[in-house]
Design a protein around this motif. Structure first.
Motif, PDB file in Angstrom:
ATOM      1  N   GLN A 138     -20.770   2.036   7.217  1.00  0.00           N
ATOM      2  CA  GLN A 138     -21.981   1.769   6.437  1.00  0.00           C
ATOM      3  C   GLN A 138     -22.057   0.308   6.014  1.00  0.00           C
ATOM      4  OE1 GLN A 138     -22.340   4.202   3.038  1.00  0.00           O
ATOM      5  NE2 GLN A 138     -23.243   5.923   4.136  1.00  0.00           N
ATOM      6  N   HIS A 139     -20.909  -0.306   5.781  1.00  0.00           N
ATOM      7  CA  HIS A 139     -20.919  -1.656   5.219  1.00  0.00           C
ATOM      8  C   HIS A 139     -20.486  -2.722   6.204  1.00  0.00           C
ATOM      9  CE1 HIS A 139     -21.504   0.106   1.260  1.00  0.00           C
ATOM     10  NE2 HIS A 139     -20.562   0.975   1.557  1.00  0.00           N
ATOM     11  N   LEU A 140     -19.773  -2.344   7.272  1.00  0.00           N
ATOM     12  CA  LEU A 140     -19.094  -3.341   8.093  1.00  0.00           C
ATOM     13  C   LEU A 140     -20.077  -4.316   8.734  1.00  0.00           C
ATOM     14  CD1 LEU A 140     -16.514  -4.380   9.334  1.00  0.00           C
ATOM     15  CD2 LEU A 140     -16.790  -2.760  11.171  1.00  0.00           C
ATOM     16  N   TYR A 141     -21.083  -3.769   9.441  1.00  0.00           N
ATOM     17  CA  TYR A 141     -21.961  -4.647  10.220  1.00  0.00           C
ATOM     18  C   TYR A 141     -22.749  -5.562   9.308  1.00  0.00           C
ATOM     19  CZ  TYR A 141     -20.711  -1.213  13.717  1.00  0.00           C
ATOM     20  OH  TYR A 141     -19.998  -0.383  14.548  1.00  0.00           O
ATOM     21  N   SER A 142     -23.267  -4.989   8.217  1.00  0.00           N
ATOM     22  CA  SER A 142     -24.066  -5.844   7.319  1.00  0.00           C
ATOM     23  C   SER A 142     -23.196  -6.932   6.722  1.00  0.00           C
ATOM     24  CB  SER A 142     -24.701  -4.990   6.219  1.00  0.00           C
ATOM     25  OG  SER A 142     -23.689  -4.264   5.547  1.00  0.00           O
ATOM     26  N   THR A 143     -21.944  -6.608   6.440  1.00  0.00           N
ATOM     27  CA  THR A 143     -21.059  -7.633   5.874  1.00  0.00           C
ATOM     28  C   THR A 143     -20.807  -8.734   6.896  1.00  0.00           C
ATOM     29  OG1 THR A 143     -19.992  -5.863   4.662  1.00  0.00           O
ATOM     30  CG2 THR A 143     -18.882  -7.974   4.671  1.00  0.00           C
ATOM     31  N   VAL A 144     -20.519  -8.335   8.130  1.00  0.00           N
ATOM     32  CA  VAL A 144     -20.205  -9.329   9.158  1.00  0.00           C
ATOM     33  C   VAL A 144     -21.414 -10.235   9.398  1.00  0.00           C
ATOM     34  CG1 VAL A 144     -19.615  -9.630  11.580  1.00  0.00           C
ATOM     35  CG2 VAL A 144     -18.448  -7.925  10.237  1.00  0.00           C
ATOM     36  N   GLU A 145     -22.608  -9.647   9.340  1.00  0.00           N
ATOM     37  CA  GLU A 145     -23.798 -10.452   9.589  1.00  0.00           C
ATOM     38  C   GLU A 145     -24.102 -11.388   8.436  1.00  0.00           C
ATOM     39  OE1 GLU A 145     -26.613  -7.492  10.516  1.00  0.00           O
ATOM     40  OE2 GLU A 145     -25.934  -7.314  12.600  1.00  0.00           O
ATOM     41  N   SER A 146     -23.708 -10.994   7.230  1.00  0.00           N
ATOM     42  CA  SER A 146     -23.995 -11.858   6.087  1.00  0.00           C
ATOM     43  C   SER A 146     -23.019 -13.036   6.120  1.00  0.00           C
ATOM     44  CB  SER A 146     -23.826 -11.076   4.781  1.00  0.00           C
ATOM     45  OG  SER A 146     -22.459 -10.933   4.491  1.00  0.00           O
ATOM     46  N   SER A 147     -23.123 -13.900   5.123  1.00  0.00           N
ATOM     47  CA  SER A 147     -22.238 -15.072   5.159  1.00  0.00           C
ATOM     48  C   SER A 147     -21.327 -15.116   3.944  1.00  0.00           C
ATOM     49  CB  SER A 147     -23.074 -16.344   5.220  1.00  0.00           C
ATOM     50  OG  SER A 147     -23.913 -16.368   4.081  1.00  0.00           O
ATOM     51  N   ASP A 148     -21.296 -14.015   3.181  1.00  0.00           N
ATOM     52  CA  ASP A 148     -20.545 -14.021   1.931  1.00  0.00           C
ATOM     53  C   ASP A 148     -19.103 -13.580   2.155  1.00  0.00           C
ATOM     54  OD1 ASP A 148     -19.952 -14.176  -0.738  1.00  0.00           O
ATOM     55  OD2 ASP A 148     -20.649 -12.142  -1.164  1.00  0.00           O
ATOM     56  N   ASP A 208     -14.296   2.494  20.012  1.00  0.00           N
ATOM     57  CA  ASP A 208     -14.737   1.635  21.101  1.00  0.00           C
ATOM     58  C   ASP A 208     -16.096   1.026  20.773  1.00  0.00           C
ATOM     59  OD1 ASP A 208     -14.260   0.829  23.921  1.00  0.00           O
ATOM     60  OD2 ASP A 208     -16.154   1.896  24.205  1.00  0.00           O
ATOM     61  N   GLN A 209     -16.992   1.887  20.311  1.00  0.00           N
ATOM     62  CA  GLN A 209     -18.324   1.417  19.920  1.00  0.00           C
ATOM     63  C   GLN A 209     -18.228   0.397  18.797  1.00  0.00           C
ATOM     64  OE1 GLN A 209     -21.200   1.836  21.313  1.00  0.00           O
ATOM     65  NE2 GLN A 209     -20.117   2.965  22.903  1.00  0.00           N
ATOM     66  N   VAL A 210     -17.371   0.664  17.828  1.00  0.00           N
ATOM     67  CA  VAL A 210     -17.250  -0.229  16.672  1.00  0.00           C
ATOM     68  C   VAL A 210     -16.817  -1.610  17.138  1.00  0.00           C
ATOM     69  CG1 VAL A 210     -15.926  -0.679  14.575  1.00  0.00           C
ATOM     70  CG2 VAL A 210     -16.756   1.613  15.035  1.00  0.00           C
ATOM     71  N   ILE A 211     -15.800  -1.654  18.024  1.00  0.00           N
ATOM     72  CA  ILE A 211     -15.284  -2.953  18.465  1.00  0.00           C
ATOM     73  C   ILE A 211     -16.370  -3.700  19.243  1.00  0.00           C
ATOM     74  CG2 ILE A 211     -13.515  -4.065  19.865  1.00  0.00           C
ATOM     75  CD1 ILE A 211     -11.748  -1.620  19.235  1.00  0.00           C
ATOM     76  N   ARG A 212     -17.075  -2.975  20.100  1.00  0.00           N
ATOM     77  CA  ARG A 212     -18.166  -3.610  20.852  1.00  0.00           C
ATOM     78  C   ARG A 212     -19.183  -4.219  19.906  1.00  0.00           C
ATOM     79  NH1 ARG A 212     -18.201  -1.938  26.351  1.00  0.00           N
ATOM     80  NH2 ARG A 212     -16.719  -0.222  26.573  1.00  0.00           N
ATOM     81  N   SER A 213     -19.593  -3.438  18.904  1.00  0.00           N
ATOM     82  CA  SER A 213     -20.626  -3.920  17.989  1.00  0.00           C
ATOM     83  C   SER A 213     -20.138  -5.139  17.227  1.00  0.00           C
ATOM     84  CB  SER A 213     -21.008  -2.835  16.984  1.00  0.00           C
ATOM     85  OG  SER A 213     -21.186  -1.628  17.637  1.00  0.00           O
ATOM     86  N   VAL A 214     -18.847  -5.126  16.817  1.00  0.00           N
ATOM     87  CA  VAL A 214     -18.349  -6.272  16.055  1.00  0.00           C
ATOM     88  C   VAL A 214     -18.286  -7.508  16.953  1.00  0.00           C
ATOM     89  CG1 VAL A 214     -16.349  -7.194  14.839  1.00  0.00           C
ATOM     90  CG2 VAL A 214     -17.101  -4.885  14.394  1.00  0.00           C
ATOM     91  N   ILE A 215     -17.856  -7.337  18.205  1.00  0.00           N
ATOM     92  CA  ILE A 215     -17.764  -8.482  19.122  1.00  0.00           C
ATOM     93  C   ILE A 215     -19.129  -9.125  19.298  1.00  0.00           C
ATOM     94  CG2 ILE A 215     -17.417  -9.066  21.546  1.00  0.00           C
ATOM     95  CD1 ILE A 215     -15.026  -7.234  21.582  1.00  0.00           C
ATOM     96  N   GLU A 216     -20.158  -8.295  19.386  1.00  0.00           N
ATOM     97  CA  GLU A 216     -21.513  -8.831  19.551  1.00  0.00           C
ATOM     98  C   GLU A 216     -21.910  -9.701  18.373  1.00  0.00           C
ATOM     99  OE1 GLU A 216     -24.098  -5.569  20.126  1.00  0.00           O
ATOM    100  OE2 GLU A 216     -23.108  -4.996  22.015  1.00  0.00           O
TER     101      GLU A 216
END
Lengths: 1109, 242
Positions: free
Chosen positions: A205-215, A248-256
């Protein structure tokens, strides 16, 4: 009476147990001292004399500004590998395709390594490992056991120090380990192993939004799904396939979503076995996967190898630290992964090598300074190896300075020297790691087996001693001194041999050898002794055997049901659920045993409750009681037994209300009595609770004093009686005052705060001093007997036989005389009990001794009463109720024991002092039960640290006194029960008085045999007395020793169990220290009884010349 | 001189008596086997019949229902069998009022034993307030397995009960069977408490299911063991008449 051999034998048994525990623990527990220093960028790399170098501990230009660390719990290396050859992949195979895809498509940007963890492979230890770079062991000897937080320098701490914003999400273990160190933290509960998705979905729930933010600068996400799935279903299950596909999906999404300045680390903290468990040291458990990726180039192109070398888990720490530009944590012993630092164009090899050498140089420097600090703090690393390592380092350092200290560089010679230097550094770091691993992170199966063997043999020895106490007691020379000498010779021989061949002595092996040889020698001698005994016709042995045979084994001695219950008790230590519920298990077994006794007696037809109406069926009656008086005394005894059983079971139930709670027990509320009074807000309640404690302390004192007065021990003016009369109430008063002071709120006193502080120191110290004085006085003069001499001429009472022997030596005189004095004593004794000096017997007693019947138990009880008060003072005030309950329950057990003994062995018990197994077992179980009922638990966070500074100023207390106080507090139940152990032997004799008195009164006064002789029986049979003491001590030690053995075996067998470091190992530590405390206290109790005995002998010696004159 | 010829005769009488006793015992054992079989069948029926008739019945799911049916069934069958067999000691007076006092006394004893069992179970660690009805039902079940049979065989006579549970106290094979079934059901219940602390999270680990099942299994086992054991030891068992 043989005092020294008995004590020596018990001490020897204790020592055997200690050696066994020590050997086992040295193989099982991995001990390391924590160094609480942290690195900083300002640490200088060179010594101060070299001012020419201004290089810093950190690099000014970090390779990466940010990092995303994805921890997939239990990501075994096999899960991460992708093998297209496999036609029919199993559920855990070929699911993480992304890793190999990325590695294949962008070889300079990504790499996959096998990642080897150090055992113990449990999550908490692993998190400690890859954040501190050290080898976490079970007992990290650190300043504070009470908190779980990591004390050593670690990555998270360094990130925070250097201004990086760390965002954490996932397993809440991190939150316990690093409290308040995260910029942002989203913990999820990790304990529910059955739940596969809560933690992972919470992170997602939080990972992608956190990675995209800059905080953020570092994101740590710890997924638990794979691990929980392994525990629940095992790796080869559809659920695992689903879980891995999700990852697998999680790692792909984070790499992107990654940017150029960001490093991605995917790692498994440990692997799992084929059944999905972990914790041990098999390759499937230790080998996890490590995947590194960055959108910017990480590796030099064209350097990838076909087969990746294995990366030790701790190597991640210096690597990450240097990549992110922070200091390497102080305690790290990992080695940087050099291939990550070989950056730049392939042509400029010298620059690459310079970078690598620099990284290694910083790393080696940090490791070197850590080793220096550690070897100062603890000596467990061999000094020879340390010196060798130091030499290697100094050579390499000189070479480094020579190569890079001067600016000019170049040439093929230079390059080869740099390469050699790099190899030297790597070799140095590898050696350091191996040295530390050997010392900190490996079980020693040989030592564990040897320890178990010594313990098992000690248990067997203890059992033999207890069951054949008469045999052992008759031949100390063969069964004690010869084995001890053999053991000492063997141990010394091994030590000498080691010294000659290797010039260093391994204490463990020589001690183990000594223990084993002495045990074998004991068994050998015992077998020979038993074999020869039949033929030898040793008169004393024959006498014993005849006495045994005449005394057909009483109904309760041979343990059938007690044995089963004891077996269940030991077996319960092998299950984590049962260890968690141990307090209740002990209570359950104890009440089963308590209820079993009347049932068994009834079955044997000895419980004469309602039988008087059925006199017509004589078969049901025991043959003994023929007179109505005896029968009524039987009935009374039976009623006592039933009443005590009921009371015991009820008090067992009541003792539940003092239990604390473990983390593992869901829906459990710790007892309200465990909170100290100062923590209560409600004044009414506080006053009520205080009154409750005070009234129970008064009851404690009154009960003990009443008992002594009843048996005539309070009459004389001897110092011990003064202690009972004044010392005991005084101690109780000081304890009450101390509680009053400590529970009062500070603000309530205003100006008097200084006074309160002083009082908090003075009152406990007064208690300690009084206690010490009291014990010293009791040891100095333990007799609490009041002597009253009559005016009548003593000589006229002595029979003529004595006159005839006046010419013989004093020794012979004494031997003749003492029985006569006893006869007088016996007669006058009952008068003494009634405290009616006016009511005389028919005979004319010359001497009246008040309280001679309880001459042994009275001083013991006095010491116990004092000790109990001191121990209660170390606990929260509310637990005084529990101590009171302990006293009553112990009384109930003692009464049950004496009633059952007299019911099951009708007739005179003269000369047989054996204490049956069931009583000893009940005593041992009660000790365990009250460990829980005084609010303790076998876990480290539950130790009551407040007790460490009772009566001590916190500033300059040292280490010894607080440690002693905490030990006293933690094992107070074991201490009380162990010291009072001899009461089991004395109590049936004490209780004899009431029934014999009645019987005697009806049967007529003339019969000496029917008189209450009470504990003087022991004086009459000094050999049997010492044998009985030996037997009792050995039985009690056996009960605890066998539990210890069970606990040790549980820890050894279940060392790969998920819960070994959370449940079994702490249980083992508590059991072992409990055993140590118990054995010491058993020895003290026995020694006290023997001191009394010698005092009684002296007293008689003094008495007789007085009267023969 | 007259006494001589009588002696063989006398021993012959004894031999006949012994033989009669043995055959008596065999008949009694057969009676006991059939009685115990009926009781065991009643327990099995109490499990099967409601499962067929009622919709959502299961031993774990609707445990209390099973418990009540089982208790009622066993109680009814026990009372019926022992009334038919007439095992209980003959009444001195056979008046109606005497019978009424006996029955009411039995009811009182039964209630008392239920309360006693409840107390003991709580003292052994059962929750005091929550699920008190479950605990009490378990106590009733245990009383049915033990006290009710005592009442049926011995009547409301406390001294006789105490006598039966001593080594030489059994006066008929029914007393021996009573010893065995009582002990086995109590031990079964005791053993049934062992799985309770384990973290397996099975449906039968809920209080008091494992204990009731343990008691029931122990009782059934006792029912089968008793005649076998008596048959095995029939030579050693000699009962003294009152």
């Amino acid at each position: 009476m043989k005092r020294v051999p008995v004590l020596a034998l018990v001490l020897w048994i204790c020592l055997l147990f200690y050696v066994g525990i020590w050997i086992f623990l040295s193989g099982f527990l991995l001990v390391k001292v924590e160094v609480n220093r942290s690195s900083s960028c300002k640490d200088e790399l060179f010594s101060k004399h070299d001012s020419s170098h201004t290089e810093h501990f950190c690099w000014s230009e970090p390779r990466f500004k940010r990092a995303v660390i994805l921890i997939i719990d239990a990501l075994q290396f096999d899960f991460a590998r992708f093998d297209p050859e496999i036609k029919d992949p199993r559920h855990f195979q070929n699911k993480l395709g992304v890793l190999s895809e990325v590695v294949a498509s962008r070889p300079a940007h990504a790499r996959l390594y096998p990642f080897r963890a150090d055992p113990p492979t449990t999550t908490m230890q692993r998190i400690k490992g890859f954040t501190t770079g050290s080898l976490p062991t079970f007992v990290d000897v650190c300043s504070n056991f009470g908190t779980n937080a990591i004390q050593e320098d670690n990555l998270i701490h360094q990130l925070g120090q250097n201004g990086k914003r760390v965002v954490f999400m996932g397993d809440d273990t991190w939150e316990n380990l690093f409290p308040n160190q995260f910029h942002r933290s989203l913990p999820f509960p990790s304990f529910i192993v059955k739940d596969l998705h809560t933690v992972d979905n919470g992170i997602l729930q939080h990972l992608y939004s956190t990675v995209e933010s800059s905080d953020w600068d570092v994101v740590i996400a710890h997924f638990l799904g794979v691990d929980h799935c392994g525990h629940r279903y095992g790796p080869d299950h559809q659920a695992m396939a689903d879980k891995l596909t999700q990852m697998d999906q999680v790692i792909r999404s984070v790499i992107e979503r990654l940017q150029n300045d960001t490093l991605l680390v995917v790692l498994g903290d440990h692997g799992m076995t084929d059944t999905g468990d972990h914790g041990g040291d098999s390759q499937k458990e230790t080998d996890a996967a490590l995947f590194l990726y960055s959108p910017s180039a990480l590796f030099t192109a064209g350097q990838e190898k076909a087969l990746q070398e294995v990366v030790p888990q701790i190597d991640l720490v210096p690597t990450l630290a240097q990549l992110l530009g922070i200091p390497i944590p102080y305690s790290n012993i990992g080695k940087v992964m050099v291939e990550l630092f070989a950056l730049g164009s392939p042509e400029d090899q010298s620059a690459q090598e310079r970078r690598q050498a620099e990284a290694l140089w910083i790393n080696a420097n940090q490791v070197n300074s850590y080793l220096d600090t550690y070897s100062l703090a603890n000596k467990d690393l061999s000094p020879v190896i340390l010196a060798h390592l130091k030499d290697t380092f100094l050579l390499a350092a000189a070479e480094y300075k020579a190569l890079f200290g001067v600016p000019l560089a170049g040439g093929p010679e230079h390059s080869s020297r740099v390469q050699a230097l790099i190899a030297t550094f790597q070799q140095y770091l590898n050696q350091v790691r191996e040295t530390c691993q050997a010392s900190w992170a490996r079980f020693h199966p040989l030592r564990m087996v040897a320890g178990i063997a010594v313990l098992a043999a000690a248990c067997a020895l203890c059992f033999i001693t207890s069951d054949f106490a008469d045999v052992v007691g008759a031949s100390y020379r063969r069964l004690l001194w010869i084995p001890v000498v053999c053991g000492a010779v063997a141990g010394g021989g091994v030590a000498l041999w080691q010294f000659v061949t290797r010039s260093e002595v391994d204490v463990l092996s020589s001690l183990g050898m000594a223990a084993l040889v002495s045990q074998l020698s004991f068994f050998w001698n015992f077998c020979r002794r038993k074999a020869t005994r039949v033929f030898a016709h040793n008169p004393s042995d024959l006498l014993n055997a005849a006495a045994d045979a005449a005394q057909h084994r009483p109904a309760l001695t041979w343990p059938s049901v007690p044995l089963v219950i004891f077996f269940l008790r030991c077996a319960s230590l092998f299950s984590d659920s049962y260890v968690v519920a141990e307090g209740r298990v002990a209570t359950f077994l104890l009440s089963s045993l308590a209820i079993y006794i009347p049932v068994q007696l009834n079955w044997a037809g000895r419980l004469l409750l309602l039988f008087e109406a059925q006199k017509s069926t004589p078969t049901c009656l025991p043959p003994q009681p023929s007179t109505p008086a005896a029968s009524s005394s039987y009935k009374k005894e039976s009623l006592t037994l039933l009443g005590c059983t009921g009371f015991l079971v009820a008090s067992l139930y009541a003792s539940h209300s003092f239990h604390g709670c473990r983390d593992e027990q869901g829906g459990c509320e710790p007892s309200a009595f465990l909170t100290p009074l100062s923590g209560l807000r409600d004044i009414q309640l506080r006053n009520f609770r205080y009154l409750l404690s005070v009234s129970s302390i008064i009851a404690w004192v009154c009960l003990v004093r009443r008992w002594m007065r009843h048996y005539g021990n309070m009459n004389s003016k001897s110092p011990a009686v003064l202690v009972a009369r004044f010392g005991l109430p005084l101690v109780a008063m000081f304890v009450c005052l101390y509680w009053a002071m400590s529970s009062a709120p500070y603000e309530g006193f205003g100006n008097l705060q200084e006074v309160v502080k002083l009082a908090l120191l003075v009152f406990p110290r007064a208690v300690y001093v009084l206690f010490g004085l009291g014990v010293a006085v009791v040891c100095w003069d333990p007799l609490m007997v009041f002597l009253k001499t009559r005016k009548e001429p003593a000589t006229s009472l002595l029979p003529p036989t004595y006159r005839a022997s006046t010419g013989v030596s004093l020794q012979a005189e004494l031997q003749h005389l003492i029985p006569h004095i006893y006869q007088r004593m016996r007669k006058s004794l009952r008068a003494g009990e009634r405290e009616g000096a006016g009511r005389e017997d028919d005979g004319q007693p010359t001497v009246e001794a008040y309280g001679l019947g309880t001459v042994y138990s009275a001083p013991l009880l006095l010491v116990l009463a004092l000790l109990g008060l001191v121990l209660a003072m170390l606990h929260p005030e509310g637990l005084m109720l529990s101590f009171m309950l302990l006293l009553l329950q112990a009384c109930a057990i003692l009464h049950m024991h004496s009633a059952a003994t007299s019911l099951s062995t009708p007739g005179s018990r003269a000369g047989c002092f054996s204490v049956s197994w069931f009583a000893v077992l009940m005593w041992g179980l009660a000790a365990t039960q009250f460990f829980y009922s005084t609010g303790h638990l076998p876990t480290f966070p539950s130790i009551q640290w407040n007790s460490a500074f009772v009566g001590l100023s916190e500033v300059h207390a040292g280490h010894l006194a607080p440690a002693l106080l905490v030990t006293l507090n933690t094992f107070s139940s074991q201490i009380l029960f162990a010291v009072s152990c001899p009461l089991l032997l004395l109590w049936p004799l004490v209780c004899e008085s009431t029934k014999a008195g009645k019987r005697g009164r009806r049967a007529g006064e003339g019969e000496d045999r029917e008189e209450a002789v009470m504990e003087m029986r022991l004086r009459e049979n000094p050999d049997r007395f010492s044998t009985a003491l030996l037997q009792l001590g050995a039985r009690y030690l056996f009960i605890h020793g066998a539990q210890l053995l069970a606990s040790v075996c549980a820890a050894a067998i279940l060392r790969r169990h998920l819960m070994v470091w959370k449940i079994f190992a702490p249980k083992l530590i508590f059991e072992a220290s409990g055993f140590a405390v118990t054995s010491v206290c058993v020895l003290l109790g026995l020694a006290l009884v023997m001191r009394v005995d010698s005092a009684v002998s002296d007293w008689f010696k003094r008495l007789i010349p007085d009267h023969s004159r | 001189m007259e006494s001589l010829p009588q002696q063989p005769n006398y021993s012959y009488d004894i031999a006949i008596e012994v033989k009669e006793k043995v055959t008596m015992k065999d008949i009694e054992i057969k009676g006991m086997v059939s009685a115990h079989c009926i009781i065991a069948v009643s327990i099995v029926m109490a499990t099967i019949v409601p499962a067929v008739l009622l919709d959502d019945f299961s031993v774990y799911g609707t445990h209390l229902v099973w418990l009540y049916i089982c208790t009622g069934g066993v109680a009814a069958v026990n009372i019926a069998i022992y009334t038919v067999l007439g095992v209980s000691p003959p009444a001195k007076k056979n008046t109606l009022s005497h019978k009424v006092t006996k029955v009411s006394k039995s009811c009182l004893y039964f209630m008392f034993s239920c309360l006693l069992f409840h107390g003991i179970i709580v003292l052994y660690g059962a929750p005091l307030l929550e699920s008190a009805s479950e605990t009490f039902s378990f106590a009733v079940l245990l009383s049915t397995f033990t006290t009710l049979r005592c009442l049926c065989i011995l009547g409301p006579n406390g001294q006789a009960w105490i006598r039966v549970f001593s080594r030489n106290g059994a006066m008929s094979i029914w007393d021996t069977s009573l010893q065995i079934t009582t002990a086995s059901s109590v031990i079964g219940a005791w053993l049934g408490a062992f799985p309770l602390p384990l973290d397996w999270e099975r449906p039968w680990q809920v209080w008091p299911i494992s204990c009731t099942l343990g008691a029931t299994l122990g009782f059934v086992a006792g029912l089968f063991i008793a005649p076998i054991w008596i048959h095995w030891h029939r030579k050693q068992l000699t009962y003294k008449s009152k």
